[in-house]
Design a protein around this motif. Structure first.
Motif, PDB file in Angstrom:
ATOM      1  N   ASN A 182       0.857  -1.188   0.000  1.00 57.15           N
ATOM      2  CA  ASN A 182       0.000   0.000   0.000  1.00 57.15           C
ATOM      3  C   ASN A 182       0.887   1.231   0.000  1.00 57.15           C
ATOM      4  O   ASN A 182       2.016   1.199   0.502  1.00 57.15           O
ATOM      5  CB  ASN A 182      -0.886   0.023   1.248  1.00 57.15           C
ATOM      6  CG  ASN A 182      -1.660  -1.272   1.430  1.00 57.15           C
ATOM      7  OD1 ASN A 182      -2.652  -1.514   0.768  1.00 57.15           O
ATOM      8  ND2 ASN A 182      -1.179  -2.138   2.326  1.00 57.15           N
ATOM      9  N   VAL A 183       0.392   2.320  -0.552  1.00 57.84           N
ATOM     10  CA  VAL A 183       1.176   3.558  -0.593  1.00 57.84           C
ATOM     11  C   VAL A 183       0.359   4.723  -0.067  1.00 57.84           C
ATOM     12  O   VAL A 183      -0.858   4.770  -0.222  1.00 57.84           O
ATOM     13  CB  VAL A 183       1.674   3.894  -2.018  1.00 57.84           C
ATOM     14  CG1 VAL A 183       2.703   2.899  -2.477  1.00 57.84           C
ATOM     15  CG2 VAL A 183       0.517   3.957  -3.010  1.00 57.84           C
ATOM     16  N   ARG A 184       1.051   5.663   0.569  1.00 53.13           N
ATOM     17  CA  ARG A 184       0.475   6.941   0.988  1.00 53.13           C
ATOM     18  C   ARG A 184       1.303   8.023   0.317  1.00 53.13           C
ATOM     19  O   ARG A 184       2.294   8.489   0.849  1.00 53.13           O
ATOM     20  CB  ARG A 184       0.541   7.094   2.508  1.00 53.13           C
ATOM     21  CG  ARG A 184      -0.244   6.034   3.283  1.00 53.13           C
ATOM     22  CD  ARG A 184      -1.738   6.288   3.223  1.00 53.13           C
ATOM     23  NE  ARG A 184      -2.459   5.270   3.981  1.00 53.13           N
ATOM     24  CZ  ARG A 184      -2.718   5.344   5.266  1.00 53.13           C
ATOM     25  NH1 ARG A 184      -2.288   6.386   5.967  1.00 53.13           N
ATOM     26  NH2 ARG A 184      -3.389   4.398   5.873  1.00 53.13           N
ATOM     27  N   GLY A 185       0.938   8.359  -0.899  1.00 47.41           N
ATOM     28  CA  GLY A 185       1.695   9.359  -1.627  1.00 47.41           C
ATOM     29  C   GLY A 185       1.990   8.905  -3.047  1.00 47.41           C
ATOM     30  O   GLY A 185       1.592   7.813  -3.470  1.00 47.41           O
ATOM     31  N   PRO A 186       2.708   9.734  -3.798  1.00 49.39           N
ATOM     32  CA  PRO A 186       2.982   9.465  -5.222  1.00 49.39           C
ATOM     33  C   PRO A 186       4.113   8.468  -5.420  1.00 49.39           C
ATOM     34  O   PRO A 186       5.211   8.808  -5.870  1.00 49.39           O
ATOM     35  CB  PRO A 186       3.355  10.852  -5.755  1.00 49.39           C
ATOM     36  CG  PRO A 186       3.983  11.536  -4.587  1.00 49.39           C
ATOM     37  CD  PRO A 186       3.251  11.038  -3.364  1.00 49.39           C
ATOM     38  N   TRP A 187       3.867   7.223  -5.050  1.00 52.51           N
ATOM     39  CA  TRP A 187       4.871   6.174  -5.200  1.00 52.51           C
ATOM     40  C   TRP A 187       4.307   5.027  -6.017  1.00 52.51           C
ATOM     41  O   TRP A 187       3.107   4.762  -6.002  1.00 52.51           O
ATOM     42  CB  TRP A 187       5.279   5.608  -3.837  1.00 52.51           C
ATOM     43  CG  TRP A 187       5.809   6.594  -2.875  1.00 52.51           C
ATOM     44  CD1 TRP A 187       5.111   7.278  -1.915  1.00 52.51           C
ATOM     45  CD2 TRP A 187       7.155   7.035  -2.759  1.00 52.51           C
ATOM     46  NE1 TRP A 187       5.942   8.097  -1.208  1.00 52.51           N
ATOM     47  CE2 TRP A 187       7.202   7.979  -1.697  1.00 52.51           C
ATOM     48  CE3 TRP A 187       8.330   6.721  -3.434  1.00 52.51           C
ATOM     49  CZ2 TRP A 187       8.377   8.603  -1.324  1.00 52.51           C
ATOM     50  CZ3 TRP A 187       9.502   7.342  -3.056  1.00 52.51           C
ATOM     51  CH2 TRP A 187       9.523   8.280  -2.011  1.00 52.51           C
ATOM     52  N   SER A 188       5.198   4.320  -6.696  1.00 49.03           N
ATOM     53  CA  SER A 188       4.879   3.015  -7.241  1.00 49.03           C
ATOM     54  C   SER A 188       5.573   2.010  -6.334  1.00 49.03           C
ATOM     55  O   SER A 188       6.780   2.097  -6.115  1.00 49.03           O
ATOM     56  CB  SER A 188       5.398   2.882  -8.678  1.00 49.03           C
ATOM     57  OG  SER A 188       5.224   1.554  -9.141  1.00 49.03           O
ATOM     58  N   PHE A 189       4.823   1.088  -5.762  1.00 46.86           N
ATOM     59  CA  PHE A 189       5.355   0.191  -4.749  1.00 46.86           C
ATOM     60  C   PHE A 189       4.667  -1.157  -4.887  1.00 46.86           C
ATOM     61  O   PHE A 189       3.449  -1.244  -4.763  1.00 46.86           O
ATOM     62  CB  PHE A 189       5.094   0.803  -3.368  1.00 46.86           C
ATOM     63  CG  PHE A 189       5.418  -0.084  -2.204  1.00 46.86           C
ATOM     64  CD1 PHE A 189       6.606  -0.784  -2.121  1.00 46.86           C
ATOM     65  CD2 PHE A 189       4.507  -0.213  -1.156  1.00 46.86           C
ATOM     66  CE1 PHE A 189       6.893  -1.589  -1.041  1.00 46.86           C
ATOM     67  CE2 PHE A 189       4.788  -1.010  -0.057  1.00 46.86           C
ATOM     68  CZ  PHE A 189       5.985  -1.704  -0.008  1.00 46.86           C
ATOM     69  N   LYS A 190       5.440  -2.209  -5.164  1.00 41.01           N
ATOM     70  CA  LYS A 190       4.838  -3.525  -5.353  1.00 41.01           C
ATOM     71  C   LYS A 190       5.868  -4.629  -5.147  1.00 41.01           C
ATOM     72  O   LYS A 190       7.061  -4.434  -5.351  1.00 41.01           O
ATOM     73  CB  LYS A 190       4.254  -3.637  -6.763  1.00 41.01           C
ATOM     74  CG  LYS A 190       5.282  -3.460  -7.878  1.00 41.01           C
ATOM     75  CD  LYS A 190       4.620  -3.502  -9.243  1.00 41.01           C
ATOM     76  CE  LYS A 190       5.650  -3.310 -10.361  1.00 41.01           C
ATOM     77  NZ  LYS A 190       5.023  -3.338 -11.699  1.00 41.01           N
ATOM     78  N   PRO A 191       5.385  -5.814  -4.715  1.00 45.48           N
ATOM     79  CA  PRO A 191       6.282  -6.962  -4.572  1.00 45.48           C
ATOM     80  C   PRO A 191       6.503  -7.625  -5.930  1.00 45.48           C
ATOM     81  O   PRO A 191       5.671  -7.511  -6.835  1.00 45.48           O
ATOM     82  CB  PRO A 191       5.520  -7.875  -3.614  1.00 45.48           C
ATOM     83  CG  PRO A 191       4.084  -7.575  -3.892  1.00 45.48           C
ATOM     84  CD  PRO A 191       4.028  -6.098  -4.234  1.00 45.48           C
ATOM     85  N   ALA A 192       7.615  -8.346  -6.063  1.00 42.56           N
ATOM     86  CA  ALA A 192       7.907  -9.032  -7.319  1.00 42.56           C
ATOM     87  C   ALA A 192       6.953 -10.203  -7.535  1.00 42.56           C
ATOM     88  O   ALA A 192       6.656 -10.558  -8.683  1.00 42.56           O
ATOM     89  CB  ALA A 192       9.351  -9.518  -7.337  1.00 42.56           C
ATOM     90  N   VAL A 193       6.487 -10.800  -6.437  1.00 43.89           N
ATOM     91  CA  VAL A 193       5.532 -11.914  -6.534  1.00 43.89           C
ATOM     92  C   VAL A 193       4.398 -11.659  -5.549  1.00 43.89           C
ATOM     93  O   VAL A 193       4.579 -10.986  -4.536  1.00 43.89           O
ATOM     94  CB  VAL A 193       6.202 -13.276  -6.229  1.00 43.89           C
ATOM     95  CG1 VAL A 193       7.243 -13.608  -7.277  1.00 43.89           C
ATOM     96  CG2 VAL A 193       6.811 -13.290  -4.835  1.00 43.89           C
TER      97      VAL A 193
END
Length: 203
Positions: free
Chosen positions: A79-90
């Motif tokens: 999850n993000v709070r702000g202008p980010w791209s954030f994700k797991p590889a799997v």
């Protein structure tokens, strides 16, 4: 008379200064304790007292015996709070208790200026948290990314074989937020049916 008053005033100022110093010295451990109780912007004890977080070799005891008779599904939520791209590889992986496993997370600053951020973890079911030992994690530190900069950081973990055999699925959730803004609480994890069944009191 004036000299006596001056001496008395200096004594009072010295006491005040000493009190301020003592308060400042005690503020850090007090803050850490408060954060541990509230679960906001601080690592739990099991996350701080592991190698890779500045405490390597300090009475760290991990059960490294792999239990190949059990398989646990670990789900990864971002999850993000702000202008980010954030994700797991799997999205998930299957691991044996006691087995060292690693998952990569990808970060990207979508803003046009440098930003600093940090992650807060949470678990479902909650009873799994003390048994989810991180040896390396981006959540141990704050990070600064330039505009458009992309980074990949690992989470290396071991699930303690002492975890209840009723738990077959663990959801690891992170909220990545900008440092300097309002600190969010630990993410609310919605457990899967398998994880929910392992919660105490569930039917």
């Amino acid at each position: 008379m004036r000299h006596a008053d001056n001496v008395k005033m200096v004594g009072k100022l010295a006491v005040v200064a000493l009190g301020m110093f003592a308060f400042g010295y005690a503020l850090i451990p007090l803050y850490k304790r408060i954060c541990e109780v509230t679960g906001i912007n601080i690592l739990a004890l099991t996350e701080r007292d592991v190698p890779g977080n500045g405490t390597a070799g300090k009475n760290v005891k991990l059960n490294t015996q792999v239990d190949e008779s059990r398989t646990i599904t670990v789900e990864f939520d971002a999850n993000v709070r702000g202008p980010w791209s954030f994700k797991p590889a799997v999205a998930s992986m299957k691991v044996h208790p006691g087995e060292l496993s690693t998952v990569m997370y990808e970060f990207r600053n979508e803003q046009n200026h440098r930003m600093a951020a940090q992650a807060i973890p949470s678990y479902a079911p909650k009873q799994a948290a003390p048994y989810f030992n991180k040896l390396e994690c981006f959540c141990f530190n704050q990070y600064t990314l330039d505009p458009g900069e992309r980074k990949e950081w690992p989470v290396a973990f071991v699930i303690d074989p002492k975890l209840s055999k009723d738990v077959t699925t663990i959801t690891l959730s992170y909220t990545f937020f900008e440092v300097g803004g309002k600190t969010p609480g630990a993410p609310v994890v919605v457990p899967t049916a398998a994880a929910a069944a392992a919660e105490p009191g569930s039917s």
